[in-house]
Motif scaffolding. Structure first.
Motif, PDB file in Angstrom:
ATOM      1  N   ALA A  67     -27.021  -8.331 -15.045  1.00 19.18           N
ATOM      2  CA  ALA A  67     -26.061  -9.224 -15.704  1.00 19.18           C
ATOM      3  C   ALA A  67     -25.274  -8.507 -16.790  1.00 19.18           C
ATOM      4  O   ALA A  67     -24.049  -8.605 -16.864  1.00 19.18           O
ATOM      5  CB  ALA A  67     -26.787 -10.431 -16.300  1.00 19.18           C
ATOM      6  N   THR A  68     -25.997  -7.746 -17.649  1.00 16.81           N
ATOM      7  CA  THR A  68     -25.342  -7.127 -18.799  1.00 16.81           C
ATOM      8  C   THR A  68     -24.987  -5.660 -18.577  1.00 16.81           C
ATOM      9  O   THR A  68     -24.233  -5.086 -19.359  1.00 16.81           O
ATOM     10  CB  THR A  68     -26.267  -7.209 -20.026  1.00 16.81           C
ATOM     11  OG1 THR A  68     -27.437  -6.399 -19.784  1.00 16.81           O
ATOM     12  CG2 THR A  68     -26.691  -8.642 -20.293  1.00 16.81           C
ATOM     13  N   LYS A  69     -25.562  -5.058 -17.512  1.00 16.77           N
ATOM     14  CA  LYS A  69     -25.391  -3.626 -17.213  1.00 16.77           C
ATOM     15  C   LYS A  69     -26.058  -2.733 -18.266  1.00 16.77           C
ATOM     16  O   LYS A  69     -25.869  -1.519 -18.254  1.00 16.77           O
ATOM     17  CB  LYS A  69     -23.903  -3.247 -17.078  1.00 16.77           C
ATOM     18  CG  LYS A  69     -23.143  -4.070 -16.053  1.00 16.77           C
ATOM     19  CD  LYS A  69     -23.757  -3.966 -14.669  1.00 16.77           C
ATOM     20  CE  LYS A  69     -22.985  -4.768 -13.643  1.00 16.77           C
ATOM     21  NZ  LYS A  69     -23.619  -4.744 -12.306  1.00 16.77           N
ATOM     22  N   GLU A  70     -26.811  -3.316 -19.172  1.00 16.50           N
ATOM     23  CA  GLU A  70     -27.537  -2.533 -20.164  1.00 16.50           C
ATOM     24  C   GLU A  70     -28.870  -2.065 -19.587  1.00 16.50           C
ATOM     25  O   GLU A  70     -29.449  -2.710 -18.706  1.00 16.50           O
ATOM     26  CB  GLU A  70     -27.785  -3.368 -21.423  1.00 16.50           C
ATOM     27  CG  GLU A  70     -26.508  -3.734 -22.162  1.00 16.50           C
ATOM     28  CD  GLU A  70     -26.790  -4.566 -23.400  1.00 16.50           C
ATOM     29  OE1 GLU A  70     -27.965  -4.944 -23.595  1.00 16.50           O
ATOM     30  OE2 GLU A  70     -25.841  -4.848 -24.153  1.00 16.50           O
ATOM     31  N   GLN A  71     -29.372  -0.943 -20.111  1.00 15.25           N
ATOM     32  CA  GLN A  71     -30.662  -0.430 -19.678  1.00 15.25           C
ATOM     33  C   GLN A  71     -31.784  -1.244 -20.323  1.00 15.25           C
ATOM     34  O   GLN A  71     -31.703  -1.642 -21.486  1.00 15.25           O
ATOM     35  CB  GLN A  71     -30.813   1.046 -20.057  1.00 15.25           C
ATOM     36  CG  GLN A  71     -29.849   1.968 -19.343  1.00 15.25           C
ATOM     37  CD  GLN A  71     -30.068   1.985 -17.840  1.00 15.25           C
ATOM     38  OE1 GLN A  71     -31.198   2.109 -17.364  1.00 15.25           O
ATOM     39  NE2 GLN A  71     -28.973   1.855 -17.088  1.00 15.25           N
ATOM     40  N   GLN A  72     -32.840  -1.523 -19.558  1.00 14.42           N
ATOM     41  CA  GLN A  72     -33.988  -2.224 -20.102  1.00 14.42           C
ATOM     42  C   GLN A  72     -35.274  -1.593 -19.563  1.00 14.42           C
ATOM     43  O   GLN A  72     -35.283  -0.967 -18.501  1.00 14.42           O
ATOM     44  CB  GLN A  72     -33.936  -3.713 -19.754  1.00 14.42           C
ATOM     45  CG  GLN A  72     -33.877  -4.008 -18.280  1.00 14.42           C
ATOM     46  CD  GLN A  72     -33.792  -5.496 -17.994  1.00 14.42           C
ATOM     47  OE1 GLN A  72     -34.171  -5.934 -16.918  1.00 14.42           O
ATOM     48  NE2 GLN A  72     -33.289  -6.284 -18.928  1.00 14.42           N
ATOM     49  N   LEU A  73     -36.335  -1.745 -20.330  1.00 13.09           N
ATOM     50  CA  LEU A  73     -37.643  -1.227 -19.955  1.00 13.09           C
ATOM     51  C   LEU A  73     -38.555  -2.384 -19.577  1.00 13.09           C
ATOM     52  O   LEU A  73     -38.639  -3.382 -20.289  1.00 13.09           O
ATOM     53  CB  LEU A  73     -38.266  -0.440 -21.112  1.00 13.09           C
ATOM     54  CG  LEU A  73     -37.530   0.805 -21.588  1.00 13.09           C
ATOM     55  CD1 LEU A  73     -38.280   1.457 -22.746  1.00 13.09           C
ATOM     56  CD2 LEU A  73     -37.354   1.813 -20.447  1.00 13.09           C
ATOM     57  N   LEU A  74     -39.239  -2.229 -18.450  1.00 10.22           N
ATOM     58  CA  LEU A  74     -40.199  -3.206 -17.967  1.00 10.22           C
ATOM     59  C   LEU A  74     -41.561  -2.534 -17.875  1.00 10.22           C
ATOM     60  O   LEU A  74     -41.662  -1.386 -17.436  1.00 10.22           O
ATOM     61  CB  LEU A  74     -39.803  -3.729 -16.587  1.00 10.22           C
ATOM     62  CG  LEU A  74     -38.330  -4.095 -16.356  1.00 10.22           C
ATOM     63  CD1 LEU A  74     -38.122  -4.558 -14.918  1.00 10.22           C
ATOM     64  CD2 LEU A  74     -37.884  -5.168 -17.338  1.00 10.22           C
ATOM     65  N   ASN A  75     -42.590  -3.236 -18.266  1.00  8.14           N
ATOM     66  CA  ASN A  75     -43.954  -2.718 -18.155  1.00  8.14           C
ATOM     67  C   ASN A  75     -44.641  -3.477 -17.032  1.00  8.14           C
ATOM     68  O   ASN A  75     -44.925  -4.669 -17.162  1.00  8.14           O
ATOM     69  CB  ASN A  75     -44.695  -2.913 -19.478  1.00  8.14           C
ATOM     70  CG  ASN A  75     -46.022  -2.195 -19.507  1.00  8.14           C
ATOM     71  OD1 ASN A  75     -46.266  -1.277 -18.727  1.00  8.14           O
ATOM     72  ND2 ASN A  75     -46.894  -2.613 -20.405  1.00  8.14           N
ATOM     73  N   ALA A  76     -44.892  -2.791 -15.908  1.00 10.38           N
ATOM     74  CA  ALA A  76     -45.341  -3.480 -14.700  1.00 10.38           C
ATOM     75  C   ALA A  76     -46.591  -2.838 -14.116  1.00 10.38           C
ATOM     76  O   ALA A  76     -46.836  -1.639 -14.282  1.00 10.38           O
ATOM     77  CB  ALA A  76     -44.234  -3.487 -13.650  1.00 10.38           C
ATOM     78  N   THR A  77     -47.361  -3.663 -13.422  1.00 13.27           N
ATOM     79  CA  THR A  77     -48.500  -3.179 -12.661  1.00 13.27           C
ATOM     80  C   THR A  77     -48.380  -3.670 -11.226  1.00 13.27           C
ATOM     81  O   THR A  77     -47.672  -4.643 -10.946  1.00 13.27           O
ATOM     82  CB  THR A  77     -49.839  -3.627 -13.290  1.00 13.27           C
ATOM     83  OG1 THR A  77     -50.913  -2.979 -12.616  1.00 13.27           O
ATOM     84  CG2 THR A  77     -50.020  -5.136 -13.223  1.00 13.27           C
TER      85      THR A  77
END
Length: 303
Positions: free
Chosen positions: A97-107
């Motif tokens: 949506a924003t084209k910004e970078q984001q960090l996700l913490n996933a398992t």
């Protein structure tokens, strides 16, 4: 039918900051050893590939490599014919949506053929994580059908929220797996002055309570070893816990150091706990009396 018994390896690691390849190689050695010992599932800690230093100058580039290491674990699971929950992997994505970078913490839950059966993104972020990580917020907690039966995935601070467990067991989860990165120094100065083992007490007490109050098994796998130059360790205390008995095994459940414990999880403990306490039966009743207020705009919603 008799309840099955599963052999589970909990692998308590000390992650070197941003040393992603060497941390992976160490984890892979433990997993191969677990497979040689007959384990059907190996579980690693949260942040085991990178540690958690989001301001590290290499962090952005390293977090962009998440898919490479996920695929390495998939290949390893297939090669060793073992299911793997590879702790957590921090993923760098572009927000569509924003084209910004984001960090996700996933398992992930990877089966013994290398297939991804399920994924969970951390919902309840610890306070220092919130400026960096994106929560899964209102996405539901989903149960994964696995070779070990119905499994739920949570991450670290989710342990403090009984609502997460309730949502999973209402959907049928019998085993809840929790990769964790929890240090004794996570306690406040006041708490440490009162009890230097306060966080250990938190973990020991809460994990045992969750197994009883949800008639489920909990696989809790934490980091171990010294926290940088701190005098305090990661809390360790990795364990498989069940109703009636609490923690199984004896190699890592009382330790703050690196190591692996392979234990037999007899699911009869879970079935007998439900027969005794009838928690799931009560929760499934149409006239179940507990509801959660969500405020005037959304009204009151059943759990």
């Amino acid at each position: 039918m008799m309840a099955p018994t599963y052999k589970i390896a909990v692998i308590q690691l000390h992650p070197e900051p941003m040393q992603i390849e060497s941390n992976y190689c160490k984890a892979a050695r433990f997993i191969k050893d677990a497979a040689a010992k007959g384990a059907q599932l190996a579980v690693l800690p949260e942040y085991h590939l990178t540690n958690w230093i989001p301001n590290h100058p290499q962090a952005s580039d390293i977090f962009s490599q998440w898919e490479i290491y996920l695929n390495k674990y998939r290949a390893l699971a297939k090669e060793q014919s073992i299911c793997i929950v590879p702790g957590t992997i921090v993923e760098r994505h572009e927000d569509p949506a924003t084209k910004e970078q984001q960090l996700l913490n996933a398992t992930y839950f990877i089966d013994n053929k290398g297939e991804i059966l399920g994924r969970y993104q951390k919902k309840n972020l610890w306070h220092p994580e919130r400026p960096y990580l994106t929560s899964s917020t209102h996405e539901p907690h989903e149960v994964i059908e696995t070779p070990l039966g119905p499994v739920g995935l949570l991450i670290c601070w989710d342990l403090a929220f009984p609502e997460a467990f309730r949502e999973l067991i209402l959907a049928g989860a019998k085993i809840i797996i929790i990769p964790t990165f929890w240090a004794l120094s996570d306690c406040s100065p006041y708490g440490l002055a009162v009890n230097p083992r306060s966080e250990a007490l938190f973990l020991e007490s809460t994990i045992a309570a969750r197994t009883f109050e949800n008639t489920c098994a909990v696989v809790f796998v934490n980091a171990g070893g010294r926290v940088g130059s701190s005098k305090l360790n990661y809390a360790g205390l990795s364990r498989v816990a069940v109703p009636f008995l609490g923690a199984l095994g004896d190699e890592t459940k009382d330790s703050c150091e690196e190591g692996m414990s392979v234990v037999d999880l007899d699911m009869r403990h879970v079935e007998e706990a439900e027969a005794n306490y009838k928690v799931r039966a009560d929760l499934a009743r149409e006239d179940w009396h507990y509801v959660y207020p969500r405020g005037e705009k959304t009204g009151r919603t059943k759990l």
